[in-house]
Design an enzyme around this catalytic site. Structure first.
Site, PDB file in Angstrom:
ATOM      1  N   SER A 251       0.850  -1.187   0.000  1.00 42.55           N
ATOM      2  CA  SER A 251       0.000   0.000   0.000  1.00 42.55           C
ATOM      3  C   SER A 251       0.891   1.244   0.000  1.00 42.55           C
ATOM      4  O   SER A 251       1.693   1.422  -0.909  1.00 42.55           O
ATOM      5  CB  SER A 251      -0.962  -0.041   1.188  1.00 42.55           C
ATOM      6  OG  SER A 251      -2.010   0.868   1.015  1.00 42.55           O
TER       7      SER A 251
ATOM      8  N   ASP B 190      -9.927  -3.322  -5.761  1.00 46.22           N
ATOM      9  CA  ASP B 190      -9.316  -2.535  -4.688  1.00 46.22           C
ATOM     10  C   ASP B 190      -9.703  -1.063  -4.833  1.00 46.22           C
ATOM     11  O   ASP B 190      -9.366  -0.432  -5.832  1.00 46.22           O
ATOM     12  CB  ASP B 190      -7.793  -2.691  -4.759  1.00 46.22           C
ATOM     13  CG  ASP B 190      -7.070  -2.017  -3.599  1.00 46.22           C
ATOM     14  OD1 ASP B 190      -7.710  -1.262  -2.842  1.00 46.22           O
ATOM     15  OD2 ASP B 190      -5.858  -2.250  -3.455  1.00 46.22           O
TER      16      ASP B 190
ATOM     17  N   HIS C 244      -8.163  -4.768  -1.693  1.00 44.46           N
ATOM     18  CA  HIS C 244      -6.936  -4.311  -1.058  1.00 44.46           C
ATOM     19  C   HIS C 244      -6.360  -5.338  -0.089  1.00 44.46           C
ATOM     20  O   HIS C 244      -5.140  -5.438   0.059  1.00 44.46           O
ATOM     21  CB  HIS C 244      -7.217  -3.003  -0.318  1.00 44.46           C
ATOM     22  CG  HIS C 244      -6.000  -2.221   0.044  1.00 44.46           C
ATOM     23  ND1 HIS C 244      -5.192  -1.630  -0.898  1.00 44.46           N
ATOM     24  CD2 HIS C 244      -5.444  -1.914   1.242  1.00 44.46           C
ATOM     25  CE1 HIS C 244      -4.196  -0.991  -0.309  1.00 44.46           C
ATOM     26  NE2 HIS C 244      -4.326  -1.153   0.999  1.00 44.46           N
TER      27      HIS C 244
END
Length: 737
Positions: A585, A671, A706
């Site tokens: 991330s 995501d 995600h």
């Protein structure tokens, strides 16, 4: 987070060229040919600056709909992603036995028929459990047989055989679905209802269901388009939830009767840069609406006695001031950075007059001692503090007497879990270290006695004495000392010969805890050294540690990580070109940056759901996180200085011809946080730029978001895949393909 997608080759021929055509690389060997992404240059003018993006076509213009239904993805994008997945599978085919072995190791370290320590609340104890073979948990409750408090009175139940009731089987919920995750679950205060929020795409668009626990039936009309955040009113008659709009942002709080009826708008946030959520205070005296971004916050409250009343502001928002509030029976307890309290302080205020003019310091600010959070029960306050990348728990009674729960070790993690009911003298906490499994304790705040409730089992065996945990401090370029947490086997030499995996994050003030992980043992037990770089941008050494690496000081995160790598090389924990860097991330941004800045240090780089297309993402106001994150990164739409600074480190924009290491980028089609096209574009630009001949691979999970796969075993397969890539990168496995 990791991604997993089965090899799929059927759509590969949709590309202009043969995605999996093979070309001779030796007398009897052939090698898969990487997909070649088409270039469609798009010129973007912004603040008097011009940039060209050859791969903007990879972003589906209908991305909002794709998040809700991934089958709507554009045909050419799907074809390219499918070809990339197939190419990666072909390149890494020789690692399949290692992946399978690592998966079995990781699975063998999990107690499959496990359950959490029950959380007592009134006449029940709530817990989750897994059965052998289950991918997902079962939510359960059982009769409480110990005494408990209700309205100040002690209730003692007869010692009968406790009833056990299943509230939800998430395995049945997930049956027939490629993805299913229960993001939140809770019972009503009167214990009559059970609500849960399911994300069935990985897009974080939730449905909220309510179950009648007397009949076992789901109530009609589930709540749709929700963030997954909800709470019951203290009287159990209403449910409040947070709406998720078409751009994936929380924008409204609604309320409706728990057993069905019309929905009522309770609160609407007009600032697109704010996140909102809803909950209850610890004493159930108020419904609490929280509103915040990275640097400013506000709370609004609804009294429990009047749950249909309009919310009122607790303390008005003021730019640069953060606070979070809870109610402690007869007063407010507020954690805040007001009055230049960089590492936060705790104040109290009267229930009727909570404004700042009425604040009184309860716990004064102490620089370098970051107050992370507060937990309340009737007669005590617990707080968690962080300093030098370790945590301490401090208990305070109403008279102001304090004592600590601490551990005398170089690196460890203490996590204050608080209590599941208000009228109790017991709080729960969890201890672990990189070598020591989780131990869960119930702590009597009055007697200071602790009761060990559970020790994490490792069925395949684990002896902490076989491992060494170290805490080093690496000097950064400006003299700051960056903590480093290391775990290795005692038998692993510290002479530069062992492969090193170096993990980092460094954003949003999120610290990296020195906690236990069974998964990383699959590397450590193979003679690897595992290290966590507690770089600036996290709050590992306090909130100031975060402030020192945001906006116009963001590059400190990257140079800190490089400084840690160089320090570990100097200490014999690694050597240049024999290190694999990993981050996900915003940690993927870190990976992209250090990949550009010092490619010579790494044998491989793993960027999991990497935020690498910084300028384009932070210039797209339709994306869920763009306006809320301008305080973190800057606003390149309005601020030329922010544009130039972000452009100077944006990993996608700074790719240039050089000898890059082997790279694995992962992503998820649905995501909403780091959209799939960021790793896709990064790989498309990086692969033709590298001069090293080392592979650049992409792994897109076409059925997740995600957080990767929702099942616990599917997730382990993702971890095994990424660790196998790390071994493959160190061993130069691509040379044999």
């Amino acid at each position: 987070m990791n991604r997993r997608e089965l090899i799929a080759t059927a759509a590969a021929t949709a590309l202009a060229g043969p995605a999996l055509a093979r070309q001779p690389t030796g007398a009897s060997m052939t090698r898969p040919q990487a997909p070649i992404a088409k270039k469609i240059p798009v010129t973007i003018e912004q603040l008097g600056r011009v940039r060209t993006d050859d791969y903007q076509w990879m972003k589906d213009d209908n991305w909002q709909a794709v998040l809700r239904d991934p089958t709507l993805i554009k045909a050419d994008v799907k074809a390219h992603l499918t070809a990339e997945n197939a190419y990666r599978e072909a390149m890494m085919a020789a690692t399949l036995p290692l992946q399978a072995t690592m998966f079995e190791e990781m699975k063998g370290r999990i107690k499959e028929d496990d359950s959490s320590v029950p959380a007592p609340d009134g006449p029940w104890e709530y817990f989750i459990e897994y059965r052998t073979g289950d991918q997902h948990p079962r939510y359960m409750r059982k009769d409480r047989v110990s005494a408990y408090r209700v309205d100040g009175e002690t209730v003692v139940r007869p010692h009968l055989r406790p009833r056990v009731q299943m509230l939800l089987d998430a395995n049945a919920l997930a049956e027939g679905k490629a993805y299913s995750r229960v993001s939140a679950a809770d019972h009503s205060p009167d214990h009559a209802l059970f609500a849960y929020a399911e994300d069935a795409q990985g897009s974080e668009v939730h449905q909220i269901y309510i179950k009648d626990l007397a009949t076992g039936a789901l109530l009609p009309d589930p709540i749709g388009s929700a963030t997954g955040d909800f709470t019951f009113s203290p009287d159990s008659q209403w449910i409040f939830w947070t709406n998720r709009n078409d751009n994936g942002r929380p924008d409204k709080i609604f309320r409706r009767p728990v057993r069905g009826g019309d929905s009522t708008l309770v609160y609407e946030e007009t600032d697109e840069g704010m996140f909102i959520s809803v909950g209850r205070t610890s004493d159930d005296a108020f419904v609490l609406i929280s509103i915040a971004n990275q640097e400013t916050s506000e709370a609004r409250i609804i009294p429990a006695a009047t749950p249909t009343a309009a919310p009122v502001v607790l303390v008005p928002r003021h730019t640069g001031r953060l606070y979070d509030a809870d109610h402690w029976g007869d007063r407010w307890v507020i954690r805040t950075n007001a009055d230049d309290s960089i590492d936060f302080k705790i104040v109290e205020a009267p229930t009727a007059t909570p404004g700042k003019a009425h604040w009184t310091d309860l716990v004064a600010h102490a620089p370098g001692r970051y107050i992370e959070g507060v937990a309340l029960v009737k007669d005590f306050i617990g707080r968690q503090e962080r300093a030098d990348a370790n945590t301490t728990i401090v208990i305070r009674d109403r008279s102001g007497t304090e004592h600590q729960i601490a551990v005398d070790e170089p690196a460890y993690a203490l996590s204050l879990r608080g209590a599941s009911e208000f009228d109790t003298p017991v709080m729960r906490y969890v201890y672990s270290s990189p070598s020591t499994p989780n131990s869960t304790y119930d702590y009597d705040l009055a007697t200071r006695e602790r009761t060990l409730r559970k020790v994490q089992e490792v069925p395949s065996g684990h002896d902490p004495a076989d491992y060494v945990v170290e805490r080093l401090n690496a000097p950064a370029a400006d003299g700051a000392l960056v903590p480093v947490t290391i775990v290795r086997r005692k038998s692993t030499p510290v002479d530069g010969s062992a492969p090193l995996l170096l993990y980092g994050y460094g954003s949003y003030g999120i610290p990296m805890s020195a906690s236990f992980s069974t998964n990383r043992l699959s590397l450590v037990d193979r003679g690897w050294i595992h290290a966590i770089a507690h770089v600036r941008g996290g709050s590992d050494k306090g909130w100031g540690w975060f402030l020192d690496a945001r906006r116009f000081t963001k590059k400190n995160t990257f140079t800190d990580f490089i400084a840690v790598a160089e320090h570990l090389i100097g200490s014999g924990h690694g050597k240049a070109g024999h290190i694999v860097a990993q981050g996900g991330s915003a940690g993927g941004l870190l990976m992209g940056a250090v990949n550009n800045m010092r490619p010579d240090l790494w044998a491989g780089v793993i960027g999991q759901v990497p935020f690498v297309d910084v300028i384009n993402t932070m210039s797209d106001t339709s994306l869920p996180l763009t306006p809320p994150e301008w305080p973190e990164w800057g606003n390149p739409l309005e601020d030329p200085e922010a544009y130039d600074y972000m452009m100077s480190y944006s990993p996608y924009d700074q790719v240039e011809p050089k000898a890059y290491p082997a790279v694995l980028a992962t992503g998820g089609l649905s995501d909403p946080r780091v959209t799939y096209w960021e790793p896709e574009k990064w790989v498309a630009k990086l692969r033709p730029a590298t001069t090293s001949g080392r592979p650049v691979l992409l792994k897109i999970n076409m059925e997740a978001g995600h957080a990767g796969s929702s099942g616990r075993f599917d997730y382990l397969k993702e971890v095994a895949h990424d660790y196998a890539f790390a071994v493959w990168a160190i061993d130069r496995g691509w040379e044999a393909v």
